[in-house]
Design an enzyme around this catalytic site. Structure first.
Site, short mmCIF file in Angstrom:
data_model
loop_
_atom_site.label_atom_id
_atom_site.label_comp_id
_atom_site.label_asym_id
_atom_site.label_seq_id
_atom_site.Cartn_x
_atom_site.Cartn_y
_atom_site.Cartn_z
N TYR A 1 2.88 -10.58 8.57
CA TYR A 1 2.24 -10.71 7.25
C TYR A 1 1.11 -11.74 7.31
CZ TYR A 1 1.83 -11.86 2.25
OH TYR A 1 1.36 -12.10 0.97
N SER B 1 -3.40 -14.88 1.02
CA SER B 1 -2.12 -15.60 0.90
C SER B 1 -2.21 -16.92 1.65
CB SER B 1 -1.00 -14.76 1.52
OG SER B 1 0.20 -15.51 1.59
N1 LIG Z 1 4.24 -12.94 -4.61
C1 LIG Z 1 3.82 -13.90 -3.79
O1 LIG Z 1 4.48 -14.93 -3.61
C2 LIG Z 1 2.48 -13.77 -3.10
C3 LIG Z 1 1.97 -14.90 -2.46
C4 LIG Z 1 0.75 -14.79 -1.81
C5 LIG Z 1 0.05 -13.61 -1.81
N2 LIG Z 1 0.57 -12.52 -2.44
C6 LIG Z 1 -0.21 -11.29 -2.41
O2 LIG Z 1 -0.44 -10.85 -3.73
C7 LIG Z 1 -0.58 -9.43 -3.75
C8 LIG Z 1 0.38 -8.84 -4.78
O3 LIG Z 1 1.70 -9.10 -4.35
P1 LIG Z 1 2.96 -9.09 -5.33
O4 LIG Z 1 3.74 -10.31 -5.04
O5 LIG Z 1 2.52 -8.80 -6.70
O6 LIG Z 1 3.78 -7.86 -4.71
P2 LIG Z 1 4.55 -6.66 -5.41
O7 LIG Z 1 5.19 -7.09 -6.67
O8 LIG Z 1 5.40 -6.09 -4.34
O9 LIG Z 1 3.37 -5.65 -5.77
C9 LIG Z 1 2.60 -5.06 -4.74
C10 LIG Z 1 1.59 -4.12 -5.33
O10 LIG Z 1 0.83 -3.54 -4.26
C11 LIG Z 1 0.85 -2.14 -4.40
N3 LIG Z 1 0.77 -1.46 -3.10
C12 LIG Z 1 1.54 -1.65 -2.01
N4 LIG Z 1 1.19 -0.79 -1.03
C13 LIG Z 1 0.18 -0.04 -1.54
C14 LIG Z 1 -0.59 1.04 -1.02
N5 LIG Z 1 -0.39 1.53 0.22
N6 LIG Z 1 -1.55 1.56 -1.80
C15 LIG Z 1 -1.76 1.09 -3.04
N7 LIG Z 1 -1.07 0.08 -3.59
C16 LIG Z 1 -0.09 -0.46 -2.84
C17 LIG Z 1 2.16 -1.82 -5.11
O11 LIG Z 1 2.02 -0.58 -5.81
P3 LIG Z 1 2.71 0.81 -5.42
O12 LIG Z 1 3.96 0.49 -4.64
O13 LIG Z 1 2.96 1.43 -6.75
O14 LIG Z 1 1.68 1.51 -4.61
C18 LIG Z 1 2.24 -2.97 -6.10
O15 LIG Z 1 1.49 -2.69 -7.25
C19 LIG Z 1 -0.27 -8.95 -2.32
O16 LIG Z 1 -1.48 -8.76 -1.63
C20 LIG Z 1 0.50 -10.13 -1.74
O17 LIG Z 1 0.41 -10.17 -0.35
C21 LIG Z 1 1.78 -12.57 -3.09
#
Ligand SMILES: NC(=O)c1ccc[n+]([C@@H]2O[C@H](COP(=O)([O-])OP(=O)(O)OC[C@H]3O[C@@H](n4cnc5c(N)ncnc54)[C@H](OP(=O)(O)O)[C@@H]3O)[C@@H](O)[C@H]2O)c1
Length: 255
Positions: A159, A146
């Site tokens: 985070y 991130s």
């Molecule tokens: N959205 C943003 O603006 C942004 C920006 C920078 C980086 N990111 C990074 O991108 C990645 C995806 O984020 P997102 O925005 O798509 O978030 P999201 O919509 O909340 O999705 C998170 C995903 O991670 C899974 N997850 C969470 N805890 C887990 C665990 N203990 N074991 C297995 N799976 C787990 C969830 O699945 P389950 O709950 O079904 O397990 C879900 O599929 C993350 O690493 C986040 O930090 C996001």
């Protein structure tokens, strides 16, 4: 525009496939020809996504995975490899956030964030890397870190620490595993509206925040497809230990 089939026949494990960026990446990787294992805790969502992707001709295996639990990690990778064959690529995407001021962040918040984003990412990459080393055929690991791991952001203290750990892990694994033909790289996305933050970005406060970005917009998940496919494919043969900031210029104004 459809993606070129740069991952034809490659076996890919994608974590965090049940929502947000992971759900989008599953479609991108399938379109690029990958055989996919999709990991997350909410298996019913993975089943539905797998059924959808199979209709498009992809080979897809849903796998129950809790990245914070080492036994679950090994079982998920076993299941993925039994279904698809040896993994060529890991997209280490699962993650959580719990935005709070540092003074309000509880020990439980801290543990949950670090256990998932730092330790969880480590457990999955370590196990996949071990198997790639034993097979002597190399592979690619793409860690979804991130911008928060590069630049401190308000409300994202713990985070950001967890993502800084994932960035350092990327470089450490790239160093140790270069001689095994394994490339380890990270993508640092800027803000994209997902389950993680959608409520905030729909609020007035969120809209005001976006108005401070140079391009006055959130990113689209599609904006990450270029770096993802490059790092997951043969195009990244000589790229390892790289940390790619893909943030639509948000980082210039994040402080
Ligand atoms: N959205 C943003 O603006 C942004 C920006 C920078 C980086 N990111 C990074 O991108 C990645 C995806 O984020 P997102 O925005 O798509 O978030 P999201 O919509 O909340 O999705 C998170 C995903 O991670 C899974 N997850 C969470 N805890 C887990 C665990 N203990 N074991 C297995 N799976 C787990 C969830 O699945 P389950 O709950 O079904 O397990 C879900 O599929 C993350 O690493 C986040 O930090 C996001």
């Amino acid at each position: 525009m459809p993606h070129a089939r740069v991952l034809e026949g490659r076996n890919v494990l994608l974590t965090g496939a049940s929502a947000g960026l992971g759900l989008h990446f599953a479609n991108t990787l399938a379109q690029a020809g990958a055989k996919l294992a999709l990991g997350a805790r909410r298996v019913e969502r993975l089943d539905a996504l797998s059924a959808e992707l199979r209709k498009g001709g992809a080979q897809v295996e849903p796998v129950a995975l809790d990245v914070t639990d080492a036994k679950s990690v090994v079982a998920a990778i076993d299941k993925a490899e039994t279904a698809l064959g040896p993994l060529d690529v890991l997209v280490n995407n699962a993650g959580v956030a719990s935005p709070k001021w540092i003074v309000d962040t509880t020990e439980a918040d801290y543990d949950m964030i670090m256990d998932t984003n730092a330790k969880g990412a480590w457990l999955v990459a370590q196990e996949v890397g071990r198997r790639m080393i034993a097979r002597k055929k190399g592979g690619q690991i793409v860690n979804i870190a991130s911008m928060g791991g590069l630049i401190p952001s308000r409300h994202l203290g713990a985070y950001g620490m967890s993502k800084a750990a994932a960035i350092h892990m990327t470089k450490a694994m790239a160093l140790e595993w270069a001689r095994h033909g394994i490339n380890v790289n990270a993508i640092c996305p800027g803000y994209v509206s997902t389950e993680m933050n959608g409520e905030f970005f729909a609020s007035d406060e969120g809209k005001k925040f976006v108005a401070t970005f140079l391009r006055r917009r959130l990113m689209d998940p599609k904006d990450l497809d270029g770096p993802l496919l490059m790092l997951a494919s043969a195009a990244s043969r000589a790229l390892t230990g790289s940390v790619i900031a893909c943030d639509d210029a948000q980082g210039f104004t994040l402080y």
